[in-house]
Design a protein around this motif. Structure first.
Motif, PDB file in Angstrom:
ATOM      1  N   TYR A  13      -1.134 -49.411   7.081  1.00 24.26           N
ATOM      2  CA  TYR A  13       0.089 -48.935   7.727  1.00 24.26           C
ATOM      3  C   TYR A  13       1.034 -50.112   7.834  1.00 24.26           C
ATOM      4  O   TYR A  13       0.654 -51.156   8.368  1.00 24.26           O
ATOM      5  CB  TYR A  13      -0.207 -48.404   9.130  1.00 24.26           C
ATOM      6  CG  TYR A  13      -0.992 -47.125   9.151  1.00 24.26           C
ATOM      7  CD1 TYR A  13      -0.386 -45.919   8.840  1.00 24.26           C
ATOM      8  CD2 TYR A  13      -2.337 -47.128   9.485  1.00 24.26           C
ATOM      9  CE1 TYR A  13      -1.106 -44.736   8.861  1.00 24.26           C
ATOM     10  CE2 TYR A  13      -3.072 -45.952   9.506  1.00 24.26           C
ATOM     11  CZ  TYR A  13      -2.444 -44.764   9.193  1.00 24.26           C
ATOM     12  OH  TYR A  13      -3.159 -43.598   9.220  1.00 24.26           O
ATOM     13  N   SER A  42     -13.278 -45.374  18.216  1.00 34.24           N
ATOM     14  CA  SER A  42     -11.853 -45.083  18.117  1.00 34.24           C
ATOM     15  C   SER A  42     -11.134 -46.193  17.367  1.00 34.24           C
ATOM     16  O   SER A  42     -11.372 -47.369  17.608  1.00 34.24           O
ATOM     17  CB  SER A  42     -11.290 -44.953  19.534  1.00 34.24           C
ATOM     18  OG  SER A  42     -10.002 -44.452  19.474  1.00 34.24           O
ATOM     19  N   GLY A  43     -10.273 -45.814  16.458  1.00 37.99           N
ATOM     20  CA  GLY A  43      -9.508 -46.801  15.704  1.00 37.99           C
ATOM     21  C   GLY A  43     -10.219 -47.348  14.484  1.00 37.99           C
ATOM     22  O   GLY A  43      -9.718 -48.240  13.819  1.00 37.99           O
ATOM     23  N   SER A  44     -11.399 -46.800  14.173  1.00 37.35           N
ATOM     24  CA  SER A  44     -12.137 -47.334  13.029  1.00 37.35           C
ATOM     25  C   SER A  44     -11.599 -46.795  11.712  1.00 37.35           C
ATOM     26  O   SER A  44     -12.051 -47.204  10.652  1.00 37.35           O
ATOM     27  CB  SER A  44     -13.627 -47.032  13.176  1.00 37.35           C
ATOM     28  OG  SER A  44     -13.828 -45.660  13.372  1.00 37.35           O
ATOM     29  N   GLY A  45     -10.659 -45.860  11.777  1.00 42.19           N
ATOM     30  CA  GLY A  45     -10.028 -45.389  10.541  1.00 42.19           C
ATOM     31  C   GLY A  45     -10.495 -44.031  10.080  1.00 42.19           C
ATOM     32  O   GLY A  45     -10.230 -43.638   8.956  1.00 42.19           O
ATOM     33  N   LYS A  46     -11.146 -43.280  10.946  1.00 45.93           N
ATOM     34  CA  LYS A  46     -11.704 -41.983  10.549  1.00 45.93           C
ATOM     35  C   LYS A  46     -10.610 -40.998  10.174  1.00 45.93           C
ATOM     36  O   LYS A  46     -10.643 -40.382   9.110  1.00 45.93           O
ATOM     37  CB  LYS A  46     -12.545 -41.414  11.693  1.00 45.93           C
ATOM     38  CG  LYS A  46     -13.630 -42.348  12.183  1.00 45.93           C
ATOM     39  CD  LYS A  46     -14.483 -41.721  13.259  1.00 45.93           C
ATOM     40  CE  LYS A  46     -13.739 -41.410  14.534  1.00 45.93           C
ATOM     41  NZ  LYS A  46     -13.363 -42.565  15.335  1.00 45.93           N
ATOM     42  N   THR A  47      -9.624 -40.857  11.065  1.00 35.10           N
ATOM     43  CA  THR A  47      -8.540 -39.911  10.790  1.00 35.10           C
ATOM     44  C   THR A  47      -7.758 -40.332   9.550  1.00 35.10           C
ATOM     45  O   THR A  47      -7.345 -39.488   8.746  1.00 35.10           O
ATOM     46  CB  THR A  47      -7.608 -39.822  12.010  1.00 35.10           C
ATOM     47  OG1 THR A  47      -8.395 -39.438  13.125  1.00 35.10           O
ATOM     48  CG2 THR A  47      -6.524 -38.811  11.801  1.00 35.10           C
ATOM     49  N   THR A  48      -7.570 -41.630   9.405  1.00 31.10           N
ATOM     50  CA  THR A  48      -6.847 -42.114   8.231  1.00 31.10           C
ATOM     51  C   THR A  48      -7.548 -41.693   6.949  1.00 31.10           C
ATOM     52  O   THR A  48      -6.901 -41.285   5.982  1.00 31.10           O
ATOM     53  CB  THR A  48      -6.731 -43.650   8.304  1.00 31.10           C
ATOM     54  OG1 THR A  48      -6.235 -44.017   9.589  1.00 31.10           O
ATOM     55  CG2 THR A  48      -5.796 -44.160   7.239  1.00 31.10           C
ATOM     56  N   GLN A  95      -8.165 -33.219  15.253  1.00 34.14           N
ATOM     57  CA  GLN A  95      -8.593 -33.442  16.625  1.00 34.14           C
ATOM     58  C   GLN A  95      -7.497 -32.974  17.582  1.00 34.14           C
ATOM     59  O   GLN A  95      -6.366 -32.776  17.177  1.00 34.14           O
ATOM     60  CB  GLN A  95      -8.926 -34.911  16.855  1.00 34.14           C
ATOM     61  CG  GLN A  95      -7.757 -35.859  16.812  1.00 34.14           C
ATOM     62  CD  GLN A  95      -8.215 -37.318  16.709  1.00 34.14           C
ATOM     63  OE1 GLN A  95      -8.404 -37.853  15.661  1.00 34.14           O
ATOM     64  NE2 GLN A  95      -8.406 -37.956  17.840  1.00 34.14           N
ATOM     65  N   GLU A 176     -12.936 -34.778  14.659  1.00 32.52           N
ATOM     66  CA  GLU A 176     -13.122 -34.727  16.117  1.00 32.52           C
ATOM     67  C   GLU A 176     -12.938 -33.323  16.680  1.00 32.52           C
ATOM     68  O   GLU A 176     -12.174 -33.118  17.611  1.00 32.52           O
ATOM     69  CB  GLU A 176     -12.113 -35.626  16.829  1.00 32.52           C
ATOM     70  CG  GLU A 176     -12.099 -37.051  16.388  1.00 32.52           C
ATOM     71  CD  GLU A 176     -13.083 -37.926  17.112  1.00 32.52           C
ATOM     72  OE1 GLU A 176     -14.029 -37.376  17.714  1.00 32.52           O
ATOM     73  OE2 GLU A 176     -12.930 -39.141  17.060  1.00 32.52           O
TER      74      GLU A 176
HETATM   75  N1  LIG Z   1       0.740 -43.723  11.837  1.00 32.98           N
HETATM   76  C1  LIG Z   1       0.214 -44.927  12.070  1.00 32.98           C
HETATM   77  N2  LIG Z   1       0.983 -46.027  12.055  1.00 32.98           N
HETATM   78  C2  LIG Z   1       0.453 -47.243  12.268  1.00 32.98           C
HETATM   79  N3  LIG Z   1      -0.846 -47.472  12.532  1.00 32.98           N
HETATM   80  C3  LIG Z   1      -1.672 -46.430  12.576  1.00 32.98           C
HETATM   81  C4  LIG Z   1      -1.192 -45.095  12.362  1.00 32.98           C
HETATM   82  N4  LIG Z   1      -2.246 -44.252  12.471  1.00 32.98           N
HETATM   83  C5  LIG Z   1      -3.320 -45.015  12.741  1.00 32.98           C
HETATM   84  N5  LIG Z   1      -2.993 -46.329  12.805  1.00 32.98           N
HETATM   85  C6  LIG Z   1      -3.898 -47.463  13.032  1.00 32.98           C
HETATM   86  O1  LIG Z   1      -4.912 -47.397  12.055  1.00 32.98           O
HETATM   87  C7  LIG Z   1      -6.175 -47.648  12.612  1.00 32.98           C
HETATM   88  C8  LIG Z   1      -7.107 -46.473  12.342  1.00 32.98           C
HETATM   89  O2  LIG Z   1      -6.614 -45.317  12.987  1.00 32.98           O
HETATM   90  P1  LIG Z   1      -7.304 -43.906  12.882  1.00 32.98           P
HETATM   91  O3  LIG Z   1      -6.439 -42.925  13.567  1.00 32.98           O
HETATM   92  O4  LIG Z   1      -7.639 -43.621  11.468  1.00 32.98           O
HETATM   93  O5  LIG Z   1      -8.632 -44.129  13.699  1.00 32.98           O
HETATM   94  P2  LIG Z   1      -9.725 -43.085  14.184  1.00 32.98           P
HETATM   95  O6  LIG Z   1     -11.014 -43.636  13.750  1.00 32.98           O
HETATM   96  O7  LIG Z   1      -9.378 -41.725  13.737  1.00 32.98           O
HETATM   97  O8  LIG Z   1      -9.632 -43.215  15.759  1.00 32.98           O
HETATM   98  P3  LIG Z   1      -9.814 -42.092  16.888  1.00 32.98           P
HETATM   99  O9  LIG Z   1     -11.260 -41.924  17.095  1.00 32.98           O
HETATM  100  O10 LIG Z   1      -9.154 -42.699  18.070  1.00 32.98           O
HETATM  101  O11 LIG Z   1      -9.128 -40.863  16.399  1.00 32.98           O
HETATM  102  C9  LIG Z   1      -5.943 -47.936  14.068  1.00 32.98           C
HETATM  103  O12 LIG Z   1      -5.903 -49.331  14.255  1.00 32.98           O
HETATM  104  C10 LIG Z   1      -4.605 -47.338  14.356  1.00 32.98           C
HETATM  105  O13 LIG Z   1      -3.955 -48.088  15.358  1.00 32.98           O
END
Ligand SMILES: Nc1ncnc2c1ncn2[C@@H]1O[C@H](COP(=O)(O)OP(=O)(O)OP(=O)(O)O)[C@@H](O)[C@H]1O
Ligand code: SF4
Ligand SMILES: [Mg+2]
Lengths: 588, 328
Positions: A13, A42-48, A95, A176
């Motif tokens: 990002y 949380s924040g490990s990048g799963k949603t990404t 989620q 989630e």
């Molecule tokens: N739209 C965005 N712009 C900038 N950074 C982002 C964006 N979306 C996610 N991030 C960053 O990317 C990293 C991974 O985010 P992601 O949402 O994939 O995590 P996650 O594993 O799904 O977390 P959670 O369990 O909280 O949903 C995090 O550090 C987050 O801050």
């Protein structure tokens, strides 16, 4: 043919001030009909990852790597082609279900919308199919005409599922789906997903930080940390024998898996998204080596379909004992077999409890392991070196032992300062000033005052609890890699014992040393132990995960030990059996 | 809506109405002077009628202005209840008739201006939000914000100079061409549109930036919501996602704003109608103030206030229809 194959996926990002490396080189695959679980905090990048499969990351993200679905490279598709594929082939449930549904459209409208988009059907046919879908996910069709805010969280989640199933996709990504739900509803959704997969053979990617939920459905697990995969493999193997220190921490922090243990999270924070050199886990790891700070480990196969990314090949063995035997001579020329053919292994950062009745040989074993006592046969290796002569106790990052009786380990005539400093004096470490500083640090660590007045006190003046803490400080001053604690709370009253135990576990968790905790008190050890070894008449009769030993003891001796716990509630044991049964139901 | 909320709504409405009536009555009377001692005239060349003291006293008692204030107020309330707004002192005809002659013109331009500014504002906002962080968005936003800084009467004068004086494309004043004979309805409508064009444009331009900014910002907020992500994931395509999903949610605050806007425009109408000599209620109010025509001022203010009140009520109902979350 593999249904989905992701290789070397990287997502970044771009923010105004910096860039966030959310996913860093992730590869995995999914077979048709399979449920793959992706876990990570949380924040490990799963949603990404979920978003990048559907090419849904916005303009501020740059993505590289290859995602292929049924052999087609998704990045080669045009936008309209991609829109054809979305939901029709791959549906996704996000989620936070209140926000995931449009608040100004009725549920029915939203469920029929993708059908009208992708399937050659009329609005009334779509409506009829919507009724079927509602029935399928266990929602009354009358809810079709209401708005999202009129549904409960669980019902919304069902509606989302109905929506995801509406075009009969080949793959469903669930991000989630249960994290906002209460335990009961969570279980219902789990049952629903389970039966959907069994009856209709949906392929799913299940994403969650809730490892219990994921592992109850997924046949394979991927453990994500800071945008990289640290471990992957079949679910039961990973649950029972996590190889990566992070996976172990994650599992140990899960109350559903460790029913009795107090919860201790993994200390420190994930460096989510920050660019770093070396292993992303190195700041929180219990066993880092120099290489961990310099280069990032690659994911490598380690047998049984498992893969792990760790320079040390996963959780390393710290101490290994084989074939230990020891006899005490008795007055009438007889001997007492105190330790009899004991094999033992302790891993980095692990708490192993050795339990058994008085006289079962626990303390003798402790002394052998520390190298203070020489066994008749067998040997003990600590980090591949011999423990012979107790030399491991003479240096930093070695083995330290704290004894049962605080009055024997710290002489009455010593001041607190002298008692704590003694190991440094004996081993000639540091000069006077440095030693004093280390003494104060060690006292802070065990939450004792480090004032001059306290330092000058004689050990004889201290209470039992205080003396045990001084003994602990004395051990901690050598920054041990392995601490052997031999019945350290047995001479203390309940409240003091609880405090000392919490202190000890807290220290262990924070500093990441391994510990052998020796006790006859099963209830107490359950609070802190990862593994338990049960000792009877010099032999180790059973070892295993703490909760397994507790819930399904294999030998009669252990059963007696478990049964001998005086519970206030007489149904305690039955209750545990019930919980165990529930647990089994949860696993397919 | 259940009975209880309806009751509270009615009570609120009545109280507001009473407060308006009271203000309406006392405010003109707190202005210096009275209707019979006007010495200045608004219109050039008009004969200034100066009255003798007896004449003045006669008129004062004729209109009941020699009574104590509270008695006047109760009389006024009673008359209002009968729908009798009294005689215009200046025009010498019933206030109701004066209002009925002029109000439709004002309603016409306000309605058109609201429709125009809302429609254009929403479209511009949508374009801007979709191009967020691109040049076109920045240019549009800076331009419109700068534009909104121009006071609307100044804008009106500029438009008047360009279109009417310089280009001679549009009429300078009035709502219709005086003494015109129309060939048909279309012809008449065209003439009305011709005259209303500039007042509507001026009023609309004054509101445009507000609608635009609100639409744009709400859309940007909405577009980061999970349901927009879901809509994209459904493969609906950019256009449907923005219109069916994002815009429908973003319209909620815009609707509320439109309600307030109508109130604001009533004020704006006074200025704009003055600039374009457009014979609406605003221009009439102005002359009523100049002439201390209490009855007329009261009538106009009351009509205005009540229509604003009704507008808000209407907006409330529309909002309830649009947002299912507030309807119960
Ligand atoms: N739209 C965005 N712009 C900038 N950074 C982002 C964006 N979306 C996610 N991030 C960053 O990317 C990293 C991974 O985010 P992601 O949402 O994939 O995590 P996650 O594993 O799904 O977390 P959670 O369990 O909280 O949903 C995090 O550090 C987050 O801050
Ligand atoms: S040992 Fe090194 S490579 Fe392995 S997890 Fe720990 S820090 Fe990472
Ligand atoms: Mg997420």
């Amino acid at each position: 043919m593999t249904l989905l194959e992701v290789s070397d996926l990287k997502c970044q990002y771009r923010l105004d001030s910096h860039t966030v490396q959310a996913v860093d080189g992730v590869s995995f695959y999914l077979q048709p009909g399979e449920i793959l679980g992706i876990v990570g905090e949380s924040g490990s990048g799963k949603t990404t990852i979920a978003l990048s499969i559907l090419r849904m990351l916005g303009h501020s993200a740059s993505v590289s790597g290859r995602v292929s679905f049924e052999g087609r490279d998704l990045s080669s598709l045009t936008v309209p082609e991609m829109n054809q594929l979305r939901w029709k082939e791959i549906a996704i449930v996000f989620q936070n279900s209140l926000e995931a549904l449009n608040p100004v459209m009725t549920i029915g409208e939203q469920v029929t919308e993708p059908m009208l988009r992708h399937l050659p059907i009329t609005p009334s046919e779509a409506k009829a199919r919507c009724v079927d879908l509602f029935v399928m996910v266990g929602l009354d069709p009358s809810w079709m005409n209401v708005y999202p805010h009129q549904l409960s969280g669980g019902m919304r989640q069902r509606a989302m599922l109905a929506m995801a199933l509406s075009c009969d996709p080949r793959l469903i990504v669930l991000d989630e789906v249960t994290s906002a739900l209460d335990a009961f509803t969570r279980k219902e959704i789990r049952e629903l997903l389970y039966s959907l997969q069994k009856t209709r053979g949906y392929s799913m990617v299940l994403i969650s930080h809730d490892i219990t939920f994921v592992s109850s459905l997924a046949s394979r697990l991927i453990v994500l940390y800071s945008g990289t995969i640290v471990e992957s493999g079949p679910t039961p193997e990973i649950l029972n024998d996590p190889r990566h220190p992070y996976t172990r921490g994650l599992i140990h922090a899960t109350p559903d898996i460790f029913l009795y243990k107090d919860l201790w999270g993994i200390p420190g924070d994930s460096p989510a998204g920050e660019k770093q050199t070396g292993c992303p886990f190195n700041l929180r790891c219990t066993q880092p080596v120099d290489a961990c700070r310099e280069t990032a480990p690659f994911l490598r196969p380690c047998g049984n379909g498992r893969e792990i990314a760790c320079h040390r090949g996963g959780i390393a063995t710290l101490l290994k004992a084989e074939g230990l035997r020891f006899r005490y001579p008795l007055p009438d020329k007889k001997t007492l077999q105190a330790v009899d053919d004991v094999d033992l292994e302790i891993h980095e950062g692990e708490v192993l409890a050795v339990v058994g009745q008085t006289g079962s040989g626990k303390s003798t074993l402790a002394h052998i392991l520390a190298g203070v006592l020489v066994p008749e046969t067998g040997n003990v290796l600590f980090m591949n070196g011999s423990v012979h002569g107790g030399t491991q106790g003479h240096r930093f990052r070695g083995i330290q032992i704290v004894f049962q009786d605080p009055f024997s380990s710290t002489s009455n005539r010593f001041t607190v300062c002298d008692a704590v400093k003694e190991p440094l004096d004996i081993n000639k470490i540091g000069d006077g000033e440095e030693r004093l500083r280390m003494v104060k640090e060690a006292l802070d660590l065990v939450r004792l005052p480090s004032t001059d007045q306290f330092l000058g006190k004689y050990c004889g003046e201290l209470s039992g609890g205080q003396r045990q803490r001084v003994a602990l400080a004395r051990a901690m001053i050598m920054k041990p890699r392995l601490l052997i604690a031999d019945e350290i709370t047995s001479a203390l009253d309940v409240s003091t014992a609880a405090n000392v135990l919490r202190l000890l576990k807290g220290l262990q968790n924070r500093r990441g040393f391994a510990m052998i905790y020796i006790s006859h008190d099963l209830s107490l050890t359950l609070k802190i132990a990862d593994r338990i070894a049960v000792m009877d008449a010099g032999r180790i009769v059973e070892t295993g995960n703490a909760h397994d030993v507790m819930l399904s003891p294999k030998t009669g001796y252990t059963r007696r030990l478990v049964g001998a716990r005086i519970g206030l509630c007489c149904h305690d044991h039955d209750h545990a059996q019930e919980m165990r049964a529930d647990d089994r139901k949860l696993k397919p | 809506m259940n009975e209880k909320t309806r009751n509270t709504l009615i009570i609120r409405f009545v109280i507001t109405l009473l407060v308006i009536l009271a203000i309406n009555f006392f405010l003109p009377r707190m202005m210096p002077g009275d209707p019979f001692s006007t010495t200045s005239s608004d219109v050039q060349g008009e004969d200034i009628v100066t009255m003798t003291e007896e004449q003045r006293q006669y008129f004062i008692s004729y209109y009941g202005m020699d009574l104590p204030l509270h008695e006047q107020f109760f009389r006024y309330l009673a008359n209002m209840a009968h729908g009798d707004f009294g005689q215009s002192i200046y025009y010498k005809i019933p206030v109701t008739s004066v209002i009925l002659i002029h109000l439709p013109w004002t309603i016409l331009i306000i309605f058109c201006a609201t429709a125009l500014s809302t429609a254009v504002g929403i479209i511009l906002g949508l374009i801007s939000a979709r191009n967020r962080k691109k040049r076109s968005d920045r240019v549009m936003m800076t331009g419109l914000i700068a534009f909104s800084e121009i006071p609307s009467f100044l804008l009106g004068i500029i438009l008047l100079l360009i279109f009417c004086v310089w280009l001679k494309l549009l009429p300078l004043a009035g709502a219709v061409t005086p003494f015109a004979h129309y060939a048909g309805v279309v012809d008449q409508a065209l003439d009305i549109a011709h005259h209303a064009f500039l007042p509507v444009l001026t009023l609309a331009l004054a509101q445009l930036t507000g609608v635009y900014l609100l639409t744009r910002n709400t859309l940007i907020t909405v577009s980061s919501k999970d349901y927009i992500r879901t809509a994209y994931a459904k493969g609906l395509g950019e256009r449907i996602v923005w219109t069916r999903h994002a815009l429908r949610n973003a319209l909620l605050p815009v609707v509320t704003r439109t309600g307030f806007m109508i109130g604001l425009m009533m004020g704006g109408a006074v200025l704009v109608e003055t600039v374009f000599s457009y014979p609406g209620i605003g221009l009439t109010l102005r002359s009523a103030v100049v002439n201390r025509d209490y009855a007329l001022i009261q009538g106009i203010l009351l009509v205005t206030a009540v229509s604003i009140l009704l507008c808000n009520l209407l907006v409330d109902q529309v909002y309830r229809k649009l947002d299912p979350r507030v309807s119960d």
